[in-house]
Design a protein around this motif. Sequence first.
Motif, PDB file in Angstrom:
ATOM      1  N   ALA B  33      20.504  46.854  28.351  1.00  0.00           N
ATOM      2  CA  ALA B  33      20.880  47.560  29.581  1.00  0.00           C
ATOM      3  C   ALA B  33      19.634  48.084  30.288  1.00  0.00           C
ATOM      4  O   ALA B  33      19.509  48.016  31.500  1.00  0.00           O
ATOM      5  CB  ALA B  33      21.824  48.706  29.260  1.00  0.00           C
ATOM      6  N   PHE B  34      18.710  48.603  29.464  1.00  0.00           N
ATOM      7  CA  PHE B  34      17.425  48.977  30.026  1.00  0.00           C
ATOM      8  C   PHE B  34      16.428  47.917  29.620  1.00  0.00           C
ATOM      9  O   PHE B  34      16.281  47.665  28.435  1.00  0.00           O
ATOM     10  CB  PHE B  34      16.985  50.352  29.492  1.00  0.00           C
ATOM     11  CG  PHE B  34      15.715  50.831  30.106  1.00  0.00           C
ATOM     12  CD1 PHE B  34      15.742  51.683  31.194  1.00  0.00           C
ATOM     13  CD2 PHE B  34      14.488  50.412  29.621  1.00  0.00           C
ATOM     14  CE1 PHE B  34      14.571  52.107  31.777  1.00  0.00           C
ATOM     15  CE2 PHE B  34      13.322  50.842  30.211  1.00  0.00           C
ATOM     16  CZ  PHE B  34      13.357  51.682  31.300  1.00  0.00           C
ATOM     17  N   PRO B  35      15.766  47.242  30.488  1.00  0.00           N
ATOM     18  CA  PRO B  35      15.666  47.483  31.914  1.00  0.00           C
ATOM     19  C   PRO B  35      16.582  46.631  32.799  1.00  0.00           C
ATOM     20  O   PRO B  35      16.640  46.887  33.988  1.00  0.00           O
ATOM     21  CB  PRO B  35      14.214  47.078  32.186  1.00  0.00           C
ATOM     22  CG  PRO B  35      13.962  45.965  31.240  1.00  0.00           C
ATOM     23  CD  PRO B  35      14.798  46.229  30.041  1.00  0.00           C
ATOM     24  N   HIS B  36      17.291  45.618  32.238  1.00  0.00           N
ATOM     25  CA  HIS B  36      17.893  44.617  33.126  1.00  0.00           C
ATOM     26  C   HIS B  36      18.953  45.187  34.045  1.00  0.00           C
ATOM     27  O   HIS B  36      18.952  44.954  35.248  1.00  0.00           O
ATOM     28  CB  HIS B  36      18.464  43.462  32.289  1.00  0.00           C
ATOM     29  CG  HIS B  36      17.423  42.805  31.437  1.00  0.00           C
ATOM     30  ND1 HIS B  36      16.421  42.037  31.977  1.00  0.00           N
ATOM     31  CD2 HIS B  36      17.198  42.857  30.105  1.00  0.00           C
ATOM     32  CE1 HIS B  36      15.626  41.606  31.004  1.00  0.00           C
ATOM     33  NE2 HIS B  36      16.072  42.103  29.854  1.00  0.00           N
ATOM     34  N   LEU B  37      19.895  45.948  33.473  1.00  0.00           N
ATOM     35  CA  LEU B  37      20.972  46.504  34.300  1.00  0.00           C
ATOM     36  C   LEU B  37      20.450  47.664  35.148  1.00  0.00           C
ATOM     37  O   LEU B  37      20.691  47.743  36.353  1.00  0.00           O
ATOM     38  CB  LEU B  37      22.125  46.967  33.391  1.00  0.00           C
ATOM     39  CG  LEU B  37      23.256  47.729  34.059  1.00  0.00           C
ATOM     40  CD1 LEU B  37      23.858  46.908  35.185  1.00  0.00           C
ATOM     41  CD2 LEU B  37      24.337  48.073  33.054  1.00  0.00           C
ATOM     42  N   VAL B  38      19.688  48.537  34.502  1.00  0.00           N
ATOM     43  CA  VAL B  38      19.191  49.727  35.202  1.00  0.00           C
ATOM     44  C   VAL B  38      18.349  49.327  36.413  1.00  0.00           C
ATOM     45  O   VAL B  38      18.421  49.955  37.468  1.00  0.00           O
ATOM     46  CB  VAL B  38      18.372  50.604  34.227  1.00  0.00           C
ATOM     47  CG1 VAL B  38      17.713  51.753  34.966  1.00  0.00           C
ATOM     48  CG2 VAL B  38      19.277  51.140  33.140  1.00  0.00           C
ATOM     49  N   LYS B  40      18.684  46.662  38.319  1.00  0.00           N
ATOM     50  CA  LYS B  40      19.548  46.252  39.434  1.00  0.00           C
ATOM     51  C   LYS B  40      20.230  47.452  40.074  1.00  0.00           C
ATOM     52  O   LYS B  40      20.372  47.530  41.293  1.00  0.00           O
ATOM     53  CB  LYS B  40      20.596  45.253  38.952  1.00  0.00           C
ATOM     54  CG  LYS B  40      19.995  43.888  38.728  1.00  0.00           C
ATOM     55  CD  LYS B  40      21.014  42.864  38.322  1.00  0.00           C
ATOM     56  CE  LYS B  40      20.314  41.527  38.107  1.00  0.00           C
ATOM     57  NZ  LYS B  40      21.146  40.534  37.475  1.00  0.00           N
ATOM     58  N   GLU B  41      20.661  48.375  39.219  1.00  0.00           N
ATOM     59  CA  GLU B  41      21.306  49.575  39.756  1.00  0.00           C
ATOM     60  C   GLU B  41      20.342  50.342  40.640  1.00  0.00           C
ATOM     61  O   GLU B  41      20.710  50.859  41.697  1.00  0.00           O
ATOM     62  CB  GLU B  41      21.766  50.473  38.608  1.00  0.00           C
ATOM     63  CG  GLU B  41      22.998  49.951  37.927  1.00  0.00           C
ATOM     64  CD  GLU B  41      23.350  50.747  36.693  1.00  0.00           C
ATOM     65  OE1 GLU B  41      24.500  50.697  36.269  1.00  0.00           O
ATOM     66  OE2 GLU B  41      22.449  51.421  36.137  1.00  0.00           O
ATOM     67  N   ALA B  44      20.109  48.681  43.988  1.00  0.00           N
ATOM     68  CA  ALA B  44      21.319  48.962  44.774  1.00  0.00           C
ATOM     69  C   ALA B  44      21.260  50.371  45.337  1.00  0.00           C
ATOM     70  O   ALA B  44      21.548  50.610  46.521  1.00  0.00           O
ATOM     71  CB  ALA B  44      22.565  48.791  43.901  1.00  0.00           C
ATOM     72  N   LEU B  45      20.836  51.299  44.497  1.00  0.00           N
ATOM     73  CA  LEU B  45      20.765  52.705  44.895  1.00  0.00           C
ATOM     74  C   LEU B  45      19.781  52.890  46.056  1.00  0.00           C
ATOM     75  O   LEU B  45      20.059  53.586  47.029  1.00  0.00           O
ATOM     76  CB  LEU B  45      20.315  53.453  43.650  1.00  0.00           C
ATOM     77  CG  LEU B  45      20.344  54.946  43.510  1.00  0.00           C
ATOM     78  CD1 LEU B  45      20.625  55.244  42.046  1.00  0.00           C
ATOM     79  CD2 LEU B  45      19.016  55.524  43.878  1.00  0.00           C
ATOM     80  N   VAL B  48      21.315  51.352  49.286  1.00  0.00           N
ATOM     81  CA  VAL B  48      22.357  52.200  49.859  1.00  0.00           C
ATOM     82  C   VAL B  48      21.731  53.414  50.537  1.00  0.00           C
ATOM     83  O   VAL B  48      22.115  53.792  51.647  1.00  0.00           O
ATOM     84  CB  VAL B  48      23.362  52.645  48.771  1.00  0.00           C
ATOM     85  CG1 VAL B  48      24.334  53.666  49.322  1.00  0.00           C
ATOM     86  CG2 VAL B  48      24.120  51.448  48.245  1.00  0.00           C
ATOM     87  N   THR B  49      20.744  54.016  49.863  1.00  0.00           N
ATOM     88  CA  THR B  49      20.079  55.178  50.455  1.00  0.00           C
ATOM     89  C   THR B  49      19.449  54.814  51.794  1.00  0.00           C
ATOM     90  O   THR B  49      19.588  55.536  52.784  1.00  0.00           O
ATOM     91  CB  THR B  49      18.990  55.703  49.500  1.00  0.00           C
ATOM     92  OG1 THR B  49      19.545  55.800  48.199  1.00  0.00           O
ATOM     93  CG2 THR B  49      18.498  57.054  49.938  1.00  0.00           C
ATOM     94  N   LEU B  52      22.075  54.330  54.431  1.00  0.00           N
ATOM     95  CA  LEU B  52      22.637  55.627  54.813  1.00  0.00           C
ATOM     96  C   LEU B  52      21.699  56.387  55.748  1.00  0.00           C
ATOM     97  O   LEU B  52      22.129  56.965  56.752  1.00  0.00           O
ATOM     98  CB  LEU B  52      22.864  56.469  53.561  1.00  0.00           C
ATOM     99  CG  LEU B  52      24.272  56.549  53.020  1.00  0.00           C
ATOM    100  CD1 LEU B  52      24.312  57.496  51.851  1.00  0.00           C
ATOM    101  CD2 LEU B  52      25.234  57.001  54.103  1.00  0.00           C
ATOM    102  N   ILE B  53      20.416  56.377  55.407  1.00  0.00           N
ATOM    103  CA  ILE B  53      19.452  57.111  56.232  1.00  0.00           C
ATOM    104  C   ILE B  53      19.403  56.507  57.629  1.00  0.00           C
ATOM    105  O   ILE B  53      19.433  57.221  58.635  1.00  0.00           O
ATOM    106  CB  ILE B  53      18.059  57.099  55.567  1.00  0.00           C
ATOM    107  CG1 ILE B  53      18.087  57.977  54.315  1.00  0.00           C
ATOM    108  CG2 ILE B  53      17.000  57.592  56.532  1.00  0.00           C
ATOM    109  CD1 ILE B  53      16.806  57.979  53.522  1.00  0.00           C
TER     110      ILE B  53
END
Lengths: 254, 254
Positions: B33-38, B40-41, B44-45, B48-49, B52-53
């Motif tokens: 999960a770390f680092p592969h998934l984290v 990508k998240e 994405a984060l 999105v930020t 939004l800005i």
Amino acid sequence: MIKRLKRFAEWLVRTQIWSSIFRQGWPDTERNRILTTINTLVFHLHPIKVKSHGIKVKYTFCLGGISFFLFIVETITGVLLMFYYRPTVEYAYQDMKDLEFAVTFGLFLRNMHRWAAHGMVLTVIIHMCRVFYTGSYKPPREYNWCVGVSLLVLTLLLSFTGYLLPWDQLAYWAVTVGTNMAKATPVLGAEGPFHVLSEMTDICFYLRGSVDISENTLLRFYVLHCIALPLAAVGLMGIHFWRVRKDGGISGPL
Amino acid sequence: MQEQQPETRITSSDSKQKDTASETQKKPDKQLAFPHLVFKEFIALMLVTLVLIIISMAANAPLEEEASPTKTPNPAKAPWYFVGLQEMLVYFDPWIAGVMIPVLIIVGLMAIPFVDKNPKGVGIYCFRERKFSFIIFTIGIVAWFGLIIFGCYFRGPSWLLYMPWESWDIHKPVISKGTYILPSFIGVPATIGYYVLGMWLPILLARNFYKTLGSTSYFITMFFVLSMFGFIGKIPLRFIFDIKYIIHTPWFSI
Ligand code: HEM
């Protein structure tokens, strides 16, 4: 240069400050990567290993994660907005105007809170669609689907209660239209089929705290919006994430 | 990660996929999960930020005049996610459009995993193996968003039909909210007949469908499916035949 940086990194992770914070070394070995996942509060929502299939962007489109992130954005901007906002008929609208013209970055803050809220409604609905179209609600995930539906309802309620707070014409009349529906509830509403209750005791009255939208309604919606509904949502999200893992992680073709 | 219940494997015509599936059955293809998934998240984060800005700088959250209980705006539109229900108010009394439909949608969504007995199509976007549920759900979503778009962009003052490019200053004659009320000896049998035939015909014509679901799931499924088509179906009835009520009683009307 690269060598120097590497040596610096090696020194850094051995300092007392670093190891007091991170509890493991540089995450370049399998062992340290696993430790990173389980030692970090946020990361340990994840299992140590995830199915390769499940982390493909085009499988989940990260929609659940984005919904969650937008919820966090709402919490942060919402708390900041609470510094400037008083839920009374006298001040509410005035405070909106102050946010727009007097507070530094006030308008930006309000914009962000508003657009992230709309965004969250949208991503939650699309997340539901992705879960449906991948058949991810099928056993053993039936219960988590239902938790999800409750989260969808909560998201809509959060948006709706927040809609009243600016106390402008848009807010007032949209909420009038919306809460009027409660009057039509069979049996429990004053104007619904088989009504038994008067306008002063029906379900709409309890929603508004008065016959028409008033300061009572504003206070009710404020408390619901800032305390009750977010707490409920956080609780359900806890269950939701917990169950994603208990049900065998992200669904996959196995 | 242990699976609580075995999930059914997909049977894909794509032989390559089959091979990897049987390989991975013994040794699931997993990644840290770390680092592969984290990672990508994190991306994405950030995206999105960023979005939004940008939106929050480009567009201001609406703020109209201060709320005034005496000045009713025309039209008073609900927030977009409820406009679909508001549009239904044209065709149904408030107790249906505002109470029954949302309740049925929520209960219906929650019922999906319990009545869908088809174990296939988990973990992939797949139409062929679950045509029925796929089609029904899609019709529901499309109708929902269709109504929202219609209500948002094609409705003007007094909830009359205005094209998006038309000015709301144009005066339009008030259209009827339906003139014909079907007499009870037609309306009641028609409604009962709709449900009875709707449930009975598939038993005759698609016996297999009925058998695989079992009678309980079958009747629950068909109740929600027929109700959905019923609600949608009243829209053309109004537009073409100008029907106001199908059933009219002193207590409630449909
Ligand atoms: C506030 C709203 C919600 C949040 C924050 C949320 C968050 C998440 C997250 C982070 C995941 C992990 C996988 C992914 O990102 O797709 C997930 C999975 C899931 N969600 Fe949600 N969700 C929400 C609403 C919903 C709704 C409305 C539904 C359905 C009606 C739903 C049903 C599910 C199911 C069944 C899974 C498991 C999917 C799988 O195993 O592939 N959730 N959710």
